[in-house]
Write a protein that holds these residues in place. Structure first.
Motif, PDB file in Angstrom:
ATOM      1  N   ASP A 192       0.424  -1.274   0.022  1.00 24.27           N
ATOM      2  CA  ASP A 192       0.579  -0.089   0.046  1.00 24.27           C
ATOM      3  C   ASP A 192       0.424   1.305   0.152  1.00 24.27           C
ATOM      4  N   LEU A 193       2.555   1.290   0.629  1.00 26.40           N
ATOM      5  CA  LEU A 193       2.237   2.744   1.092  1.00 26.40           C
ATOM      6  C   LEU A 193       3.678   3.034  -0.210  1.00 26.40           C
ATOM      7  N   LEU A 194       3.923   1.439  -1.121  1.00 27.31           N
ATOM      8  CA  LEU A 194       4.344   1.606  -2.979  1.00 27.31           C
ATOM      9  C   LEU A 194       3.843   2.335  -3.871  1.00 27.31           C
ATOM     10  N   ASN A 195       2.614   1.500  -3.544  1.00 27.20           N
ATOM     11  CA  ASN A 195       1.122   2.241  -4.954  1.00 27.20           C
ATOM     12  C   ASN A 195       1.021   3.897  -4.068  1.00 27.20           C
ATOM     13  N   ASP A 196       1.077   4.285  -2.972  1.00 25.56           N
ATOM     14  CA  ASP A 196       0.525   5.878  -2.391  1.00 25.56           C
ATOM     15  C   ASP A 196       1.831   6.146  -2.872  1.00 25.56           C
ATOM     16  N   VAL A 197       3.229   6.015  -2.491  1.00 27.36           N
ATOM     17  CA  VAL A 197       4.841   6.431  -2.739  1.00 27.36           C
ATOM     18  C   VAL A 197       4.242   7.410  -4.209  1.00 27.36           C
ATOM     19  N   ILE A 198       4.257   6.276  -5.509  1.00 26.16           N
ATOM     20  CA  ILE A 198       4.187   5.565  -6.538  1.00 26.16           C
ATOM     21  C   ILE A 198       3.390   7.025  -7.069  1.00 26.16           C
ATOM     22  N   VAL A 199       2.111   7.390  -6.222  1.00 29.42           N
ATOM     23  CA  VAL A 199       0.711   8.446  -7.026  1.00 29.42           C
ATOM     24  C   VAL A 199       1.835  10.178  -6.467  1.00 29.42           C
ATOM     25  N   GLY A 245       3.754  11.845  -8.573  1.00 32.36           N
ATOM     26  CA  GLY A 245       2.414  12.307  -9.526  1.00 32.36           C
ATOM     27  C   GLY A 245       2.326  11.200 -10.852  1.00 32.36           C
ATOM     28  N   GLY A 246       3.329   9.887 -10.645  1.00 34.57           N
ATOM     29  CA  GLY A 246       2.933   8.828 -11.230  1.00 34.57           C
ATOM     30  C   GLY A 246       1.859   7.743 -11.137  1.00 34.57           C
ATOM     31  N   ARG A 247       1.899   6.804 -12.243  1.00 33.32           N
ATOM     32  CA  ARG A 247       0.868   6.140 -11.786  1.00 33.32           C
ATOM     33  C   ARG A 247       1.273   4.796 -12.310  1.00 33.32           C
ATOM     34  N   LEU A 248       0.883   3.807 -11.835  1.00 31.88           N
ATOM     35  CA  LEU A 248       1.591   2.309 -12.329  1.00 31.88           C
ATOM     36  C   LEU A 248       0.362   1.716 -13.393  1.00 31.88           C
ATOM     37  N   VAL A 249       1.207   1.423 -14.780  1.00 30.35           N
ATOM     38  CA  VAL A 249      -0.009   0.921 -15.462  1.00 30.35           C
ATOM     39  C   VAL A 249      -0.258  -0.670 -15.985  1.00 30.35           C
ATOM     40  N   SER A 250       0.882  -1.627 -15.254  1.00 31.62           N
ATOM     41  CA  SER A 250       0.763  -2.863 -15.106  1.00 31.62           C
ATOM     42  C   SER A 250       2.294  -3.367 -15.172  1.00 31.62           C
ATOM     43  N   VAL A 251       1.865  -4.454 -14.312  1.00 23.77           N
ATOM     44  CA  VAL A 251       3.170  -4.980 -13.753  1.00 23.77           C
ATOM     45  C   VAL A 251       3.168  -6.397 -15.165  1.00 23.77           C
ATOM     46  N   VAL A 252       4.368  -6.441 -15.011  1.00 21.55           N
ATOM     47  CA  VAL A 252       4.894  -8.122 -16.737  1.00 21.55           C
ATOM     48  C   VAL A 252       5.993  -8.837 -15.512  1.00 21.55           C
ATOM     49  N   ILE A 253       5.167 -10.191 -15.806  1.00 22.47           N
ATOM     50  CA  ILE A 253       6.748 -11.366 -15.637  1.00 22.47           C
ATOM     51  C   ILE A 253       6.913 -11.632 -16.441  1.00 22.47           C
ATOM     52  N   ASN A 254       8.461 -11.433 -17.197  1.00 18.79           N
ATOM     53  CA  ASN A 254       9.260 -11.310 -18.138  1.00 18.79           C
ATOM     54  C   ASN A 254      10.198 -12.271 -18.306  1.00 18.79           C
ATOM     55  N   ASP A 255       9.975 -13.069 -17.632  1.00 17.95           N
ATOM     56  CA  ASP A 255      11.337 -13.902 -17.209  1.00 17.95           C
ATOM     57  C   ASP A 255      11.113 -15.237 -16.597  1.00 17.95           C
ATOM     58  N   VAL A 256      11.920 -16.309 -16.609  1.00  8.87           N
ATOM     59  CA  VAL A 256      12.122 -17.641 -15.716  1.00  8.87           C
ATOM     60  C   VAL A 256      13.004 -18.053 -16.247  1.00  8.87           C
ATOM     61  N   ARG A 257      14.409 -18.677 -15.384  1.00 11.39           N
ATOM     62  CA  ARG A 257      15.317 -19.048 -14.584  1.00 11.39           C
ATOM     63  C   ARG A 257      14.918 -20.932 -14.299  1.00 11.39           C
ATOM     64  N   GLY A 258      14.727 -21.267 -14.918  1.00 12.29           N
ATOM     65  CA  GLY A 258      14.555 -22.797 -13.381  1.00 12.29           C
ATOM     66  C   GLY A 258      13.324 -22.397 -12.995  1.00 12.29           C
ATOM     67  N   THR A 259      13.555 -22.126 -11.944  1.00  8.78           N
ATOM     68  CA  THR A 259      11.893 -22.127 -11.113  1.00  8.78           C
ATOM     69  C   THR A 259      11.969 -20.758 -10.449  1.00  8.78           C
ATOM     70  N   THR A 260      12.814 -19.645 -10.867  1.00 10.62           N
ATOM     71  CA  THR A 260      12.756 -18.132 -10.162  1.00 10.62           C
ATOM     72  C   THR A 260      12.403 -17.435 -11.442  1.00 10.62           C
ATOM     73  N   PHE A 261      11.375 -16.558 -11.263  1.00  7.18           N
ATOM     74  CA  PHE A 261      10.878 -15.840 -12.246  1.00  7.18           C
ATOM     75  C   PHE A 261      11.051 -15.010 -11.687  1.00  7.18           C
TER      76      PHE A 261
END
Length: 230
Positions: A64-71, A74-90
């Protein structure tokens, strides 16, 4: 690479030796049906669950704190992307639009990214390559196909049945002129059970008539039976 939009299918909060997991699935069946399981910590799984439930706290939790800091900046979170996987680590990224209108990507753990996404109500994506590499097949569709095949085989079997298939012994069932089934009388000559004399003849041992031995003994005087008045 193209992105596949995902949504949360379930969150498993593990205890002891049971791992916590978040399981993602394609959003509204817009992609091939598959599930992407990601192992996370128990604290992170609880944070995701609380974000989904919309639980309110007197003091802001970490996500909640991180989202409040972004807002607040003056910014905003538009999306999150899982962009890679190595073994069992994403690996994941936060896609943030700044106050100046530019977009920046910030590296993050998938658990933190998802926990933030459910609070900011933004979509979750994954690289198509990640989905192809680490997703589980949808076994429910395989089971449904197997059930359809079983029903088809049963239908074909029923369609091929005839009245004779219900007889235990086809030789005991006859079809009458009107098409009905009947069982022959047990008194039929060709089905009559052989008597004792007939069975003896078949075995090559003719059966002597009753009293034959007694008459033979009387004829030759060898009978030793006692009679009154002898």
């Amino acid at each position: 690479m193209s992105l596949v939009r995902l949504e949360i299918s379930s969150v498993v909060v593990g205890e002891g030796t049971v791992s916590s997991m978040v399981i993602l699935k394609p959003h509204r069946r817009t992609a091939p049906s598959a599930k992407l399981p990601i192992r996370i910590g128990s604290v992170e799984s609880t944070a995701i669950s609380m974000g989904i439930d919309g639980s309110q706290h007197h003091r802001p939790m970490t996500h909640d704190l991180l989202n409040d800091v972004i807002v607040s900046l003056g910014g905003r979170l538009v999306s999150v992307v899982i962009n890679d996987v190595r073994g069992t680590t994403f690996f994941a990224q936060l896609r943030i639009v700044t106050s100046a209108g530019s977009q920046v990507s910030v590296d993050a753990r998938p658990s933190d990214a998802i926990a933030l996404a459910v609070r900011a109500h933004v979509p979750i994506f994954a690289e198509e390559e990640v989905v192809d590499t680490a997703s589980l097949p949808d076994f429910s569709s395989v089971e449904a196909e197997e059930r359809r095949e079983e029903l088809k085989r049963f239908h074909d079997f029923v369609e091929g049945l005839t009245p004779e298939d219900f007889a235990l012994d086809r030789g005991d069932v006859r079809t009458a002129a009107d098409g009905t089934l009947s069982r022959p009388s047990q008194a039929s000559s060709h089905e009559r059970t052989s008597g004792p004399d007939e069975r003896a003849s078949e075995l090559g041992h003719p059966r002597e008539k009753p009293g034959q031995d007694l008459r033979d003994d009387l004829a030759d005087g060898t009978n030793t039976a006692e009679h009154p008045g002898s």
